[in-house]
Enzyme design. Structure first.
Site, mmCIF file in Angstrom:
data_model
loop_
_atom_site.group_PDB
_atom_site.id
_atom_site.type_symbol
_atom_site.label_atom_id
_atom_site.label_comp_id
_atom_site.label_asym_id
_atom_site.label_seq_id
_atom_site.Cartn_x
_atom_site.Cartn_y
_atom_site.Cartn_z
ATOM 1 N N LEU A 551 0.827 -1.204 0.000
ATOM 2 C CA LEU A 551 0.000 0.000 0.000
ATOM 3 C C LEU A 551 0.855 1.245 0.000
ATOM 4 O O LEU A 551 0.491 2.275 -0.529
ATOM 5 C CB LEU A 551 -0.885 0.035 1.251
ATOM 6 C CG LEU A 551 -1.988 -1.008 1.347
ATOM 7 C CD1 LEU A 551 -2.601 -0.976 2.721
ATOM 8 C CD2 LEU A 551 -3.035 -0.748 0.286
ATOM 9 N N GLY A 554 5.864 3.502 4.867
ATOM 10 C CA GLY A 554 5.785 4.379 6.022
ATOM 11 C C GLY A 554 7.166 4.766 6.477
ATOM 12 O O GLY A 554 8.153 4.505 5.793
ATOM 13 N N GLY A 555 7.236 5.381 7.611
ATOM 14 C CA GLY A 555 8.490 5.872 8.114
ATOM 15 C C GLY A 555 9.504 4.763 8.351
ATOM 16 O O GLY A 555 10.678 4.901 8.041
ATOM 17 N N PHE A 556 9.031 3.673 8.870
ATOM 18 C CA PHE A 556 9.983 2.679 9.304
ATOM 19 C C PHE A 556 9.727 1.320 8.695
ATOM 20 O O PHE A 556 10.118 0.303 9.230
ATOM 21 C CB PHE A 556 9.974 2.605 10.830
ATOM 22 C CG PHE A 556 10.320 3.930 11.431
ATOM 23 C CD1 PHE A 556 11.641 4.282 11.597
ATOM 24 C CD2 PHE A 556 9.342 4.839 11.753
ATOM 25 C CE1 PHE A 556 11.974 5.522 12.100
ATOM 26 C CE2 PHE A 556 9.670 6.077 12.264
ATOM 27 C CZ PHE A 556 10.990 6.426 12.440
ATOM 28 N N GLY A 557 9.041 1.315 7.584
ATOM 29 C CA GLY A 557 8.827 0.043 6.928
ATOM 30 C C GLY A 557 7.730 0.149 5.894
ATOM 31 O O GLY A 557 7.236 1.229 5.602
ATOM 32 N N LYS A 573 1.738 -3.269 8.790
ATOM 33 C CA LYS A 573 2.957 -2.459 8.704
ATOM 34 C C LYS A 573 4.120 -3.299 9.194
ATOM 35 O O LYS A 573 4.180 -3.662 10.370
ATOM 36 C CB LYS A 573 2.801 -1.215 9.561
ATOM 37 C CG LYS A 573 3.984 -0.290 9.497
ATOM 38 C CD LYS A 573 3.657 1.037 10.149
ATOM 39 C CE LYS A 573 4.816 1.999 10.043
ATOM 40 N NZ LYS A 573 4.486 3.280 10.652
ATOM 41 N N ASP A 670 4.295 14.328 13.584
ATOM 42 C CA ASP A 670 4.514 14.125 12.144
ATOM 43 C C ASP A 670 3.178 14.141 11.412
ATOM 44 O O ASP A 670 2.881 13.270 10.611
ATOM 45 C CB ASP A 670 5.260 12.814 11.898
ATOM 46 C CG ASP A 670 5.857 12.769 10.490
ATOM 47 O OD1 ASP A 670 5.920 13.829 9.844
ATOM 48 O OD2 ASP A 670 6.246 11.679 10.045
#
Ligand SMILES: *[C@@H]1O[C@H](CO)[C@@H](O)[C@H](O)[C@H]1NC(C)=O
Ligand SMILES: *[C@@H]1O[C@H](CO)[C@@H](O)[C@H](O)[C@H]1NC(C)=O
Ligand SMILES: *[C@@H]1O[C@H](CO)[C@@H](O)[C@H](O)[C@H]1NC(C)=O
Ligand SMILES: *[C@@H]1O[C@H](CO)[C@@H](O)[C@H](O)[C@H]1NC(C)=O
Ligand SMILES: *[C@@H]1O[C@H](CO)[C@@H](O)[C@H](O)[C@H]1NC(C)=O
Ligand SMILES: *[C@@H]1O[C@H](CO)[C@@H](O)[C@H](O)[C@H]1NC(C)=O
Ligand SMILES: *[C@@H]1O[C@H](CO)[C@@H](O)[C@H](O)[C@H]1NC(C)=O
Ligand SMILES: *[C@@H]1O[C@H](CO)[C@@H](O)[C@H](O)[C@H]1NC(C)=O
Ligand SMILES: *[C@@H]1O[C@H](CO)[C@@H](O)[C@H](O)[C@H]1NC(C)=O
Length: 866
Positions: A551, A554-557, A573, A670
């Protein structure tokens, strides 16, 4: 065969419908023209078939009496929404029932020739009157004059006992208008009953009971604070879109309560003959489902325990009345016999001295003076005096201490509320329930506080010392053992402390260790306090994390779409393994999101921790994120102004919850378009709390060594000095509003209009009275300019350079929804943060004092190009 038959049937239905619609005259189903009458057996049906109007006899009622009413056309049982002649039934024995719209636009209900009831709506000088039943259930008389057609009378302004979407519970101070809802006398008798519900100048809902000619208060909703009533904390209710429009206290102007369901289901709130407000939903089957009912336990009765006492429900919901500390029953004998009407009075008078003006707040003063006892988790008392929205808990305490007529205060709604000497109608919520978040500080003489704490103090000190010593000793022992084990296994310890979150647990967790014993694995699982998913389940659900299910990033994955065996869609996620980063963010997210639940926040369904895999499972949002609409030339047209405004409001409510209602005081840090997800009905949900931090109770600004966030959305003080507070989120929110209105990415701005950023650009146009040019061309034609400009105005207030100039979210929520209050003038932006990402620029922005975070850590966190 079957399908041919179905098509034929459909065609027939369609044909019949067409005929009915084209029939004209009385057959036009939903409208009666002037001069026409409705007979005892005729019905008008609204255009889409939801409501009908005609004569009825209540189920189980006197068959000799009929009433004109609005009813649900598709429900299985007779469900009356509105009654015209509730106190003047037509007696069929005396004459036939009919309803006539006169040439002067008045609706008459007749018993033979006698007029039993009339609307009393005079419309001199108008003509061509019609009576229409609308799809929302509103029965409307309109008429025309030279200026056009207008509504002259509507049943929504004369409610009986039912409140449906489109109606209001209003109090108009300016002209004295008030919408009151009155119960039926019984289920079989629509006559005016004993209970009446209405809104009061304090923005509280009341139910009054009239008995033997006496009107007494029966129930009170509690103050309206941050989107709900203090005494009705059940979130589920607000899911149906309750809203207070107008100006609540401290302004206390015109106000109204409305509700807009978030889907097309038909809801109705009914004030039942027994005084209980109840909400039902109409199912497709035609049955009604009970959605909510006002709690009927005795403690919710208005001031059951008398003044200056709190009501607590025992296990059987029976009331327990207790005088506050410093108070005693006025008549002990009566009170102990369960007659609480006289309530409690002060046992020791207040000294009303200001000696404690300059001692530190909170501590009980030494001798003399007054102090406060706290009562946690209550429905705040009636008759509050609203202070201003600015200030804090300390100034509120001071104001109450310095005012001899102040008997109590509370700051838990975010405003300073004070009360006089008598405290009325206090209900104690069970600890840990949703309502248990409002605290009341009751003023008592310090002498009382000292007496009760004098001996205790010694005991407490001794206990604390012993506990601390024991803890220290055992901690030291454990630490030593652990180190020895680690050394034996040869596992290096990475410094990844999480100072603000559960330090005790942190000490025994080390997610990033490459190898972990089975024992440790299960320990981690327990810490989630959430449904745990097996890695295999998620791998299957996402087709082994296939690219086609991805999809986004994101920030960390990466985030994948998945489908559980039961068919439920989820968003998964998966935190990046290779980077070895995101550990902190992961723990943050799990712990926080599990606690935070609100309709404008993405819900965490569970997690998975297995070996190095760290995975979060969220509810799936079919419409993806806001930026996918806003910045897409094809799809931005789908976001009309109403939807955009709804998104702005929803995000504000989500933030309000994070900043204040959640009790944790979470700063998102954020907030941006790609972190706003949209559900099926385009309701916004804030996602990605990875960078949020929990504030301690009193801290309102924290200096952080790590700057995380996205350039362009970061407030100046955060980007430059690492200072973050709820007001840095307000800044990001301001940017978001500007993006939603302009349909432009803030990062796209340094290419336009010289080197101005979105803030400078918006300011220039707005200040030059060219604000309308800011509005996205895709909606410029259809959007109410006044409303949009008000949002721009609000955005410019939110993005002011100095944090203390920016409004707080409660203010934003309050004023966004009302168009009457005047907004202050924003200060012009002086500091414009450039979106350059040169390394020299970065060095200026970020300080890294703590060596445990590598520089690499910072840059990766910083440079998510999203
Ligand atoms: C119309 O006026 C009459 C007389 O003033 C009053 O008794 C009646 O209640 C009014 N009807 C409505 C529907 O307000
Ligand atoms: C009819 O219209 C009302 C109001 O617009 C709406 O709530 C309802 O869902 C509609 N019903 C149908 C069957 O379309
Ligand atoms: C009333 O209706 C008649 C016939 O439809 C029309 O000619 C007339 O203009 C209407 N009057 C007004 C004031 O709208
Ligand atoms: C009942 O009394 C209260 C206060 O005395 C008042 O505010 C309220 O409007 C009254 N209710 C009705 C229905 O008259
Ligand atoms: C609306 O939401 C309620 C509560 O979630 C649900 O039960 C109902 O089926 C929904 N109605 C429609 C038409 O989706
Ligand atoms: C309770 O006390 C009040 C005032 O003292 C009195 O008027 C009332 O009758 C008492 N009620 C009962 C049920 O005894
Ligand atoms: C506090 O108030 C007392 C008088 O009530 C005064 O004597 C004292 O100096 C004050 N202390 C401070 C620190 O202002
Ligand atoms: C304490 O505060 C009150 C109200 O703010 C003020 O009137 C009073 O003078 C103060 N007393 C002292 C001793 O400072
Ligand atoms: C003192 O407190 C009472 C009760 O809260 C309030 O009505 C009054 O306005 C206050 N007086 C001042 C001077 O603030």
């Amino acid at each position: 065969m079957a399908s041919t038959a179905a098509i034929a049937a459909l065609a027939l239905v369609f044909f019949v419908l067409l005929c009915v619609r084209d029939g004209g005259g009385v057959d036009a189903a939903d409208t009666l023209s002037q001069g026409q009458s409705l007979g005892a057996n005729d019905m008008l049906v609204s255009a889409n078939g939801t409501f009908k109007v005609g004569f009825f006899t209540p189920a189980g009622g006197d068959p000799g009496k009929v009433y004109l009413g609005v009813m649900y056309a598709t429900s299985n049982v007779q469900t009356v929404m509105w009654v015209a002649n509730r106190d003047a039934p037509v007696r069929t024995a005396a004459g036939a029932a009919s309803a006539t719209l006169t040439g002067s636009g008045e609706l008459l209900v007749k018993e033979g020739d006698r007029v039993a009831w009339r609307t009393n709506a005079s419309a001199a000088g108008r003509s061509n009157h019609t009576l229409t039943i609308r799809d929302d259930g509103n029965l409307v008389i309109s008429g025309s004059d030279a200026a056009g057609t207008d509504v002259e009378w509507e049943s929504f302004h004369h409610p009986t006992d039912t409140f449906v979407p489109g109606m209001e519970i209003a109090l108009r101070q300016t002209n004295g208008d008030r919408t009151l809802y009155t119960s039926w006398r019984s289920d079989a008798d629509p006559a005016t009953g004993d209970f009446t519900l209405g809104l009061d100048a304090s923005a509280q809902l009341y139910i009054w009971r009239s008995q033997g000619g006496k009107n007494s208060t029966y129930w009170r909703s509690g103050q309206w604070a941050s989107g709900n009533f203090v005494g009705i904390p059940w979130r589920a209710l607000y899911v149906y879109g309750f809203k207070l429009n107008g100006d609540p206290p401290p302004i206390a102007g015109d106000m109204s309560i409305a509700f807009t369901p978030f889907n097309s289901s038909l809801y109705r709130f009914v004030l039942r003959p027994n005084g209980v407000e109840t909400c039902y939903m109409l199912l497709g089957s035609g049955d009604w489902e009970l959605v909510w009912s006002q709690p009927i336990i005795p403690c919710h009765r208005y001031n059951l325990c008398g003044d200056n006492a709190e009501c607590t429900a025992d296990d059987n919901n029976q009331p327990i009345c207790t005088c506050f500390t410093g108070f005693e029953p006025k008549s002990p004998q009566e009170y102990n016999n369960g007659n609480w009407t006289q309530g409690c009075v002060r046992s020791v008078p207040l000294t009303c001295s200001s000696e404690r003006n300059n001692t530190t707040a909170g501590g009980a003063g030494a001798g003399g003076g007054d102090g406060f006892t706290v009562i946690r988790g209550v429905k705040l008392p009636d008759f509050a005096v609203w202070g201003s929205l600015v200030g804090d808990a300390n100034s509120c305490e001071k104001a109450c201490l310095g005012n001899c007529s102040c008997g109590a205060y509370s700051y838990s709604t975010g405003s300073c509320l004070t009360w006089g000497q008598e405290l009325v109608d206090i209900f104690q919520f069970q600890t840990g329930t949703e309502g248990a978040k409002y605290d009341l500080y009751v003023k008592v003489p310090s002498s009382l506080l000292d007496k009760s704490s004098g001996r205790w103090k010694t005991v407490v000190v001794v206990v604390v010392v012993v506990v601390v010593v024991v803890l220290l000793a055992s901690g030291l022992l454990m630490w030593k053992c652990r180190r020895r084990i680690k050394e034996k296994l040869g596992i290096g310890r990475k410094k990844a402390q999480l100072p603000l979150l559960r330090p005790a647990r942190d000490a025994k967790q080390d997610f990033s260790g490459p190898a972990q014993s089975e024992h440790e694995k299960s320990e981690e699982g327990k810490n989630c306090e959430l449904p745990l998913f097996a890695f295999e389940t998620l791998a299957t659900a996402t087709d082994n994390f296939s690219i086609s299910n991805k999809l986004g990033e994101g920030g960390f994955g990466h985030v994948y779409k998945g489908r559980l065996p039961g068919g439920e869609e989820i968003a998964v996620k998966r935190l990046s393994r290779s980077s070895g980063q995101g550990l902190e963010e992961f723990k943050n997210e799990v712990i926080l999101i599990a606690k935070l639940q609100h309709r404008n926040l993405v819900r965490l369904l569970g997690c998975c921790i297995q070996g190095e895999e760290k995975i979060l499972v969220y509810e799936y949002m079919p419409n993806k994120s806001l930026d996918a609409f806003l910045f897409d030339p094809e799809r931005r047209g789908l976001l009309d102004w109403r939807t955009r405004f709804q998104i702005i409001e929803g995000v504000a409510r989500g933030l309000l919850y994070l900043h204040r209602d959640s009790r944790l005081r979470v700063v998102h840090r954020d907030l941006k378009a790609s972190n706003i997800l949209l559900d099926r009905d385009m309701n916004p949900k804030i996602s990605d709390f990875g960078m949020a931090r929990i504030f301690g109770g009193d801290q309102n600004q924290v200096n952080t060594n790590r700057v995380v966030g996205t350039l362009g959305y970061m407030s100046p003080e955060y980007a430059m000095e690492g200072l973050f507070s709820v007001r840095s989120d307000v800044y990001s929110f301001g940017i978001l509003i500007l993006e939603i209105i302009t349909g432009q990415k803030n990062s796209s701005f340094h290419h336009m209009e010289g080197s101005l950023n979105i803030v400078g650009y918006a300011w220039q146009l707005w200040n030059g009275d060219r604000g309308q040019e800011l509005i996205d061309p895709a909606i410029r034609g259809t959007c109410p300019a006044k409303e949009a400009l008000r949002c721009v105005h609000m955005a410019l207030l939110c993005v002011q350079d100095h944090a203390h100039d920016r409004p707080d979210i409660p203010y934003v929520v309050l004023t966004l929804g009302s168009d009457s209050s005047v907004l202050p003038t924003p200060r012009p932006p002086t500091f414009t943060l450039q979106c350059t990402s040169s390394s020299s620029g970065r060095d200026m922005y970020y300080r890294d004092k703590e060596e445990s975070y590598s520089a690499n850590d910072l840059t990766v966190t910083m440079l998510q190009g999203r």
